[in-house]
Design an enzyme around this catalytic site. Structure first.
Site, PDB file in Angstrom:
ATOM      1  N   HIS A  13       9.710  57.358 -49.070  1.00  0.00           N
ATOM      2  CA  HIS A  13      10.469  56.595 -47.749  1.00  0.00           C
ATOM      3  C   HIS A  13       9.095  55.247 -47.309  1.00  0.00           C
ATOM      4  O   HIS A  13       8.890  55.150 -46.385  1.00  0.00           O
ATOM      5  CB  HIS A  13      10.848  57.013 -46.351  1.00  0.00           C
ATOM      6  CG  HIS A  13      12.118  57.816 -46.651  1.00  0.00           C
ATOM      7  ND1 HIS A  13      12.309  59.344 -47.541  1.00  0.00           N
ATOM      8  CD2 HIS A  13      13.330  57.645 -45.731  1.00  0.00           C
ATOM      9  CE1 HIS A  13      13.962  59.525 -47.180  1.00  0.00           C
ATOM     10  NE2 HIS A  13      13.910  58.440 -46.310  1.00  0.00           N
ATOM     11  N   GLU A  50      24.962  51.953 -51.576  1.00  0.00           N
ATOM     12  CA  GLU A  50      24.389  50.965 -51.940  1.00  0.00           C
ATOM     13  C   GLU A  50      24.874  50.157 -53.154  1.00  0.00           C
ATOM     14  O   GLU A  50      25.042  49.628 -52.903  1.00  0.00           O
ATOM     15  CB  GLU A  50      23.168  51.204 -52.265  1.00  0.00           C
ATOM     16  CG  GLU A  50      22.229  51.890 -50.860  1.00  0.00           C
ATOM     17  CD  GLU A  50      22.159  53.295 -49.945  1.00  0.00           C
ATOM     18  OE1 GLU A  50      22.950  53.635 -50.322  1.00  0.00           O
ATOM     19  OE2 GLU A  50      21.348  53.879 -49.375  1.00  0.00           O
ATOM     20  N   GLU A  69      24.187  49.733 -43.740  1.00  0.00           N
ATOM     21  CA  GLU A  69      24.225  51.162 -43.228  1.00  0.00           C
ATOM     22  C   GLU A  69      22.990  51.203 -41.589  1.00  0.00           C
ATOM     23  O   GLU A  69      22.911  50.506 -41.544  1.00  0.00           O
ATOM     24  CB  GLU A  69      23.179  52.037 -43.710  1.00  0.00           C
ATOM     25  CG  GLU A  69      24.085  52.713 -45.246  1.00  0.00           C
ATOM     26  CD  GLU A  69      22.874  53.436 -46.182  1.00  0.00           C
ATOM     27  OE1 GLU A  69      22.196  53.461 -45.852  1.00  0.00           O
ATOM     28  OE2 GLU A  69      23.096  53.236 -47.501  1.00  0.00           O
ATOM     29  N   ASP A  95      13.066  52.081 -50.364  1.00  0.00           N
ATOM     30  CA  ASP A  95      12.800  53.100 -51.558  1.00  0.00           C
ATOM     31  C   ASP A  95      14.178  53.427 -51.814  1.00  0.00           C
ATOM     32  O   ASP A  95      14.320  54.271 -52.921  1.00  0.00           O
ATOM     33  CB  ASP A  95      11.994  54.875 -50.934  1.00  0.00           C
ATOM     34  CG  ASP A  95      10.746  54.287 -50.124  1.00  0.00           C
ATOM     35  OD1 ASP A  95      10.160  54.689 -50.697  1.00  0.00           O
ATOM     36  OD2 ASP A  95      11.226  52.834 -49.109  1.00  0.00           O
ATOM     37  N   PHE A  96      15.212  52.665 -51.363  1.00  0.00           N
ATOM     38  CA  PHE A  96      16.875  53.163 -51.759  1.00  0.00           C
ATOM     39  C   PHE A  96      16.965  52.549 -53.007  1.00  0.00           C
ATOM     40  O   PHE A  96      18.088  52.149 -53.546  1.00  0.00           O
ATOM     41  CB  PHE A  96      17.822  53.255 -50.999  1.00  0.00           C
ATOM     42  CG  PHE A  96      17.019  54.382 -49.636  1.00  0.00           C
ATOM     43  CD1 PHE A  96      16.037  55.739 -49.922  1.00  0.00           C
ATOM     44  CD2 PHE A  96      17.170  53.488 -48.336  1.00  0.00           C
ATOM     45  CE1 PHE A  96      15.605  56.431 -48.416  1.00  0.00           C
ATOM     46  CE2 PHE A  96      16.943  54.716 -47.088  1.00  0.00           C
ATOM     47  CZ  PHE A  96      15.699  55.546 -47.325  1.00  0.00           C
TER      48      PHE A  96
HETATM   49  C1  LIG Z   1      20.281  56.590 -50.355  1.00  0.00           C
HETATM   50  C2  LIG Z   1      19.837  56.798 -49.538  1.00  0.00           C
HETATM   51  N1  LIG Z   1      19.845  55.544 -48.594  1.00  0.00           N
HETATM   52  C3  LIG Z   1      20.066  55.885 -46.995  1.00  0.00           C
HETATM   53  C4  LIG Z   1      19.361  56.380 -46.712  1.00  0.00           C
HETATM   54  C5  LIG Z   1      18.753  57.202 -45.472  1.00  0.00           C
HETATM   55  N2  LIG Z   1      19.206  57.511 -44.655  1.00  0.00           N
HETATM   56  C6  LIG Z   1      18.594  59.351 -45.127  1.00  0.00           C
HETATM   57  S1  LIG Z   1      19.517  60.092 -44.263  1.00  0.00           S
HETATM   58  C7  LIG Z   1      20.717  59.163 -44.078  1.00  0.00           C
HETATM   59  C8  LIG Z   1      22.040  59.782 -43.108  1.00  0.00           C
HETATM   60  C9  LIG Z   1      22.503  60.667 -44.141  1.00  0.00           C
HETATM   61  O1  LIG Z   1      23.803  61.753 -43.643  1.00  0.00           O
HETATM   62  P1  LIG Z   1      24.581  62.487 -44.166  1.00  0.00           P
HETATM   63  O2  LIG Z   1      24.426  62.936 -45.437  1.00  0.00           O
HETATM   64  O3  LIG Z   1      25.525  63.124 -43.151  1.00  0.00           O
HETATM   65  O4  LIG Z   1      23.204  64.011 -42.787  1.00  0.00           O
HETATM   66  P2  LIG Z   1      23.037  64.179 -41.901  1.00  0.00           P
HETATM   67  O5  LIG Z   1      21.377  63.337 -41.791  1.00  0.00           O
HETATM   68  O6  LIG Z   1      24.273  64.149 -41.458  1.00  0.00           O
HETATM   69  O7  LIG Z   1      22.687  65.919 -42.414  1.00  0.00           O
HETATM   70  C10 LIG Z   1      20.613  58.142 -44.102  1.00  0.00           C
HETATM   71  C11 LIG Z   1      22.103  57.149 -44.409  1.00  0.00           C
HETATM   72  C12 LIG Z   1      18.370  57.749 -48.035  1.00  0.00           C
HETATM   73  N3  LIG Z   1      17.526  58.382 -47.344  1.00  0.00           N
HETATM   74  N4  LIG Z   1      19.260  57.385 -48.873  1.00  0.00           N
END
Ligand SMILES: Cc1ncc(C[n+]2csc(CCOP(=O)(O)OP(=O)(O)O)c2C)c(N)n1
Ligand SMILES: Cc1ncc(C[n+]2csc(CCOP(=O)(O)OP(=O)(O)O)c2C)c(N)n1
Ligand SMILES: [Mg+2]
Ligand SMILES: [Mg+2]
Lengths: 313, 335, 335, 313
Positions: free
Chosen positions: C132, C64, C33, C89-90
């Site tokens: 996290h 993932e 990512e 954590d993920f």
């Molecule tokens: C399973 C998992 N993978 C990666 C992350 C890291 N992460 C946190 S927010 C995010 C983006 C999320 O995008 P979206 O669902 O569009 O929500 P937005 O932040 O745009 O509100 C990521 C990749 C996470 N928290 N959990």
């Protein structure tokens, strides 16, 4: 021998293969759970017919026949299944078959085949040739999140990948209708992925549907979903009392007009094949499998001193 | 043991216990793959659908993340879900819901949120190779917030389940496949299963000494405790040394006080586990004693698999502890 | 350290190392990512997309399971994927692909299947609470088949990555967020990063003694080793006792021989970890020594979190070991 | 005060809330990652308007405004966010907000909200009343397998559940087009789940779409997907340099004719509201939030001795 007669014999070999394994479970030669592809042979055969060297196949807990289709040495395969020093030296067993020389593997975790197959496809997409990857799944596996994730990824990355679903209508004791909302073939739609449903009991039908998907992937058009309707003749695993399915439906599945072998036989007979010729074909198939078994049984048992070795290189 | 109870195997006892508790507590629901129609692949939920209906006994799709997560939300709405993960090997597909959600809601909410539910899952070896033979008790116990119990007897299968159903925290019960298939007469030890209809709880978080011994203590859990007992008997017979057995019962929270109390009974200790050895239960037990007793800790050894479980039965028995290999390892410690 | 290198932080060193290795080995691809366009949320893949193009540097959806699984298939097709799981954590959402697939293919295939790939993932505390801030090194190391390394210095970040990229087995590198953000001058110890363009590997599976000390040995890993060093200096200053530090570097396979070799240097040992204490790295280290040295083992204590990481910075510093709390705990052991 | 004026003030409260938090990150009062809902206020407001007591909401890392919508005490919420002894006594922080009295929680794991919300819905389906559950998701979260699994389950179990997607077009630095094959609203199709797409910047539009979904769930018609298009004004987290998005597109998002607040203001002005009245509304909103902040800052810090406590009951 015509192509169709060759197919007929191949189907019988597959059936005999699985039946012999079933017997080895009963006799105690094989321990643990055993999942057979009885009734689902036509899909495996079509897969084998369409496969080219370098194509990758990632299969499931019900993967014996796919291993044959992938060109895995049948004796090494059987030796592994009967817990000898076989394909994986006794460490994998029938749910974890690995043959890197044929780009073949299976996994015992439902849905786990899809992401891994996507990786095989990714590597193949990068090369100039027409190699592809096939992810095999059951109908029940379609409800595992890994599959939806992989479909999305496969479209994004235009992966040369076929999602081949052997839809036998059951995930252990749970009928497809009770576990799957909507039609499985529709699962590809949101991603804009081509999808086909076909009668996986009919060799021609599955050859056609899978052939289209395979060609699409070879031409670098991207992934396709193929849902092949089949029947699971036996219980989920050998020893499953299988009382959750109506006896009638189980009988009906084995009727010659539905059984993939019965259907091909009828077509061959219609086309003028002699009964005797067909019976001979079957006998030859069974003799071949017996030969494999004999050879597999001649293999030694794995060496217990190696049991804990090989975690790392 | 009442006439009816002593013929039941572990699965039947689980099913009877669930039934009795569901009669008592209408908030209990049961969900998982094949638990309703079939009554569970081991039969441990048999009869519940007929008795309690589809509102309380739910077959699920093969979507562990969805239904384990759903159990969390349901628990936080006042239900008491008993969710079955068919084999503990499959926790990998829903591990996030287990360790980041279920386990942590109480802590992360500063105690405001309760998530009381039970995860039942089958573990251990029955010849099904690397992805269907695991125990993974330490994998689960390492994450703070999950209670993890491993019944070693039929009575424990019953009593720990009852306790779990009344616990305010998420409890994972790893039910050994061999225990689910066992009847009382086939087991080395175990209290009788007394009352099927009004089962008594067994306290979570307390180990039990199941056998006294002055020369060596074997510490184990789950079905390994049965094998440890067999090994102890055999060792006493063949060497004349006196060998005790401590059954951990609960892996998390580990009964540290109990371990410190029991350790001095013998100068040597063998810790046995069916889960992987490294970073596992044996190590934690040994660390508790090394830290807690210092130079007074017993001389310790461990026996546990260092590799995945192989497929072939012959190889399996070379990897997974057996009564024979436990006795051999113990004999080395005693030498 | 060359002029250019000494101003780089950990992320920049990772990016430079990946770049150098990708020049050398065309089979290396990078996926995860935000790794392409953005160059990683910590910048550890910055510049790679521009240099190597979208065929070798791939942004993924937040899937993932799909992309970690894909890395496995790609590795088994001759590529060398470097897959980033943004935060360790993920791992819960793709744990099955990690422990049941990636980790076990070599073993389950009886050695026929090689799955050589690298998982890079950020761990440790930066004030982001329970989901996290984890390390989860023991969670990963408990599963046989994954190599798990925790660089403690910038040079280790470089050298262990190089070694991982040339290893025949899957290697998980847990990169501490504080190390990714750190430059050399802010760290307590560490060899200089010598050659950015032709980086030398550091052997996986070997611990390193980074400081001598006759009264107490502190064993740690990852960023905790930096804090252990600070604590050791402070202890020597304030108490006059001589305190050594052993940095584990690799958690799996743990360097048992190295531990047995280093333990006798001091009569006491404190094992420190940022991952959860129970069933964790400290316990394994202590068990190795208890089992291997018996009565000759040092007097051992441990310091590691027993709860999830809380959100508030004040609470966090009460849960996660710091130089101060390490020194305090060590002083108790020395008393 | 008319309903619309009340809405206007509420939108301003939400904006002021998030802006004040942003300032507290800059000042160092808040550590760690902070994800704000700036630009996405209309969706939260609609959610709050449609929510009834007993409805459950499971939100994400970007959940501050949803907490307000759920009726969480704003002072306790803020106190938690600024690391005081707040809603979760300093242990949860902004990504892990739990308020059982309002059946509200958030999770920091992308996609994890869906399964949990399904459980809240399952419990509600069993009761006779009309309570429902809402799972909030981002566009990026739609590629997490948990969501597909939960959609299937929700249809099978006819769960009173709304999947509410705040589609801000980005998952951190990755644009929706690069991460999502097909249109997100199509993801419900295979399961036969009703789905709607709407402009989540337009309060009326989101009220209408979400209202339909909520009614459907209350009437025990089952789950619905609502994809609300919004803009993420700020970076993914506070401190994100956000250089991956064209400056022009970020400016455009904040233009009054697109900004949910600007749009409602224009509508109110068209309907005859006085400029002064609207400004007064905004001032009142900002004063309210300031009051909350003052009250939150008066709360003590959590007691360090409790830091490791509370893992078990
Ligand atoms: C399973 C998992 N993978 C990666 C992350 C890291 N992460 C946190 S927010 C995010 C983006 C999320 O995008 P979206 O669902 O569009 O929500 P937005 O932040 O745009 O509100 C990521 C990749 C996470 N928290 N959990
Ligand atoms: C993640 C996971 N969950 C559950 C199982 C147990 N299990 C093995 S096969 C099976 C049924 C699979 O059904 P389907 O995908 O239709 O394949 P079939 O057996 O019908 O070929 C289940 C539930 C598993 N192996 N992995
Ligand atoms: Mg099926
Ligand atoms: Mg988004």
């Amino acid at each position: 021998m015509t192509v169709e007669l060759r197919h007929y014999e191949a189907l019988h070999r597959m059936r005999a293969f699985e039946e012999a394994i079933a017997a080895a479970v009963v006799s105690g030669e094989i321990h643990g759970e055993m999942h057979l592809g009885l009734g689902q042979e036509a899909v495996a055969l079509a897969l084998g017919e369409l496969r080219r060297p370098g194509d990758a196949i990632v299969s499931t807990h019900r993967g014996n026949l796919h291993a044959l289709a992938a060109g895995v040495d049948p004796v090494a395969l059987l030796a592994e299944i009967i817990e000898r020093d076989g394909l994986c030296h006794g460490k994998g067993g029938h749910m974890h078959l690995f043959d890197p020389r044929h780009d073949f593997m299976t996994t015992g975790i439902v849905g786990a085949s899809a992401p891994i197959a996507a990786g095989y496809a990714l590597a193949r997409r990068r090369s100039e040739d027409e190699r592809i990857a096939v992810a095999i799944l059951g109908d029940g596996a379609m409800n595992q999140g890994s599959v939806a994730e992989t479909m999305n990824l496969a479209i994004l990355w235009t992966l040369p990948l076929v999602f081949l679903v052997e839809d036998n209508g059951w995930g252990i004791s749970v009928a497809r209708e009770a576990s799957c909302a909507g039609r499985l073939v529709g699962r590809a739609e949101p991603f804009g992925m081509p999808a086909q449903q076909c009668d996986g009991r009919d060799l021609d039908a599955i050859l056609a549907a899978l052939g289209t998907a395979v060609d699409h992937a070879r031409e670098r058009g991207g992934p396709t979903l193929v849902v092949a309707e089949v029947d699971r003749f036996a219980g989920h695993y050998e020893g499953d009392t299988d009382l959750y399915r109506p006896a009638e439906s189980k009988r009906a599945a084995r009727a010659p007009e539905r059984d993939p072998i019965g259907r091909l036989r009828a077509r061959l007979a219609d086309a003028g094949a002699e009964e005797e010729q067909l019976d001979e074909s079957e006998r030859r198939a069974r003799a071949t499998v017996e030969g494999w078994f004999t050879a597999a049984r001649a293999r030694p048992f794995p060496d217990e001193r190696t049991a804990a070795e090989g975690v790392f290189a | 043991m009442p006439a009816a109870a002593h013929r039941l195997n572990g699965s039947q006892i689980v099913a009877r216990t669930l039934r009795a508790e569901m009669e008592r507590d209408p908030s209990i629901i049961v969900m998982g793959e094949d638990v309703a129609q079939l009554g569970g692949v081991f039969g441990a939920t048999r009869g519940l659908l007929g008795r309690f209906g589809a509102d309380r006994v739910l077959d699920t799709p093969i979507s562990e993340t969805a239904f384990v997560g759903a159990a969390i939300g349901a628990a936080q709405s006042g239900l008491r879900p008993v969710v079955e993960i068919m084999f503990v090997d499959f926790i990998g597909v829903c591990f996030d819901q287990l360790i980041n959600e279920m386990a942590k809601h109480r802590y992360m909410s500063g105690g405001e949120q309760t998530t009381g539910l039970v995860v039942r899952t089958a573990g251990g070896c029955i010849g099904a190779a690397g992805q269907h033979s695991q125990i993974l008790s330490a994998t689960l116990a390492h994450a703070p917030g999950l209670k993890v119990v491993l019944p070693a007897t039929l009575r424990d299968l019953q009593g720990l389940l009852v306790a779990a159903l009344r616990d305010p925290d998420p409890v994972v019960i790893i039910e050994h496949k061999r225990l689910l298939k066992a009847t009382a007469e086939t087991l080395a030890f175990g209290a009788p299963v007394e009352d099927l209809d009004a089962p008594e709880p067994i306290e979570i978080g307390r180990l039990q000494r199941v056998r006294d011994g002055a020369d060596l203590t074997i510490v184990a859990s789950g079905f390994m405790s049965q094998l440890a007992w067999e090994a102890a008997v055999e060792l006493e017979r063949s060497t004349g040394r006196s060998v005790g057995v401590v059954d951990l019962r609960t892996i998390s929270p580990l009964d540290r006080a109990g371990l410190l109390r029991e350790a001095p009974a013998a100068p040597r200790m063998l810790v046995v586990d069916e889960d992987y050895g490294a970073f596992g239960v044996c190590a934690e037990v040994m660390a508790v004693l090394a830290e807690g007793l210092g130079r007074d800790a017993p001389l310790m050894g461990r026996l546990a698999p260092s590799s995945p479980v192989p497929a072939s039965a012959r190889l399996e028995s070379a990897v997974v502890p057996s009564a024979v290999s436990i006795a051999e390892r113990a004999a080395l410690l005693l030498a």
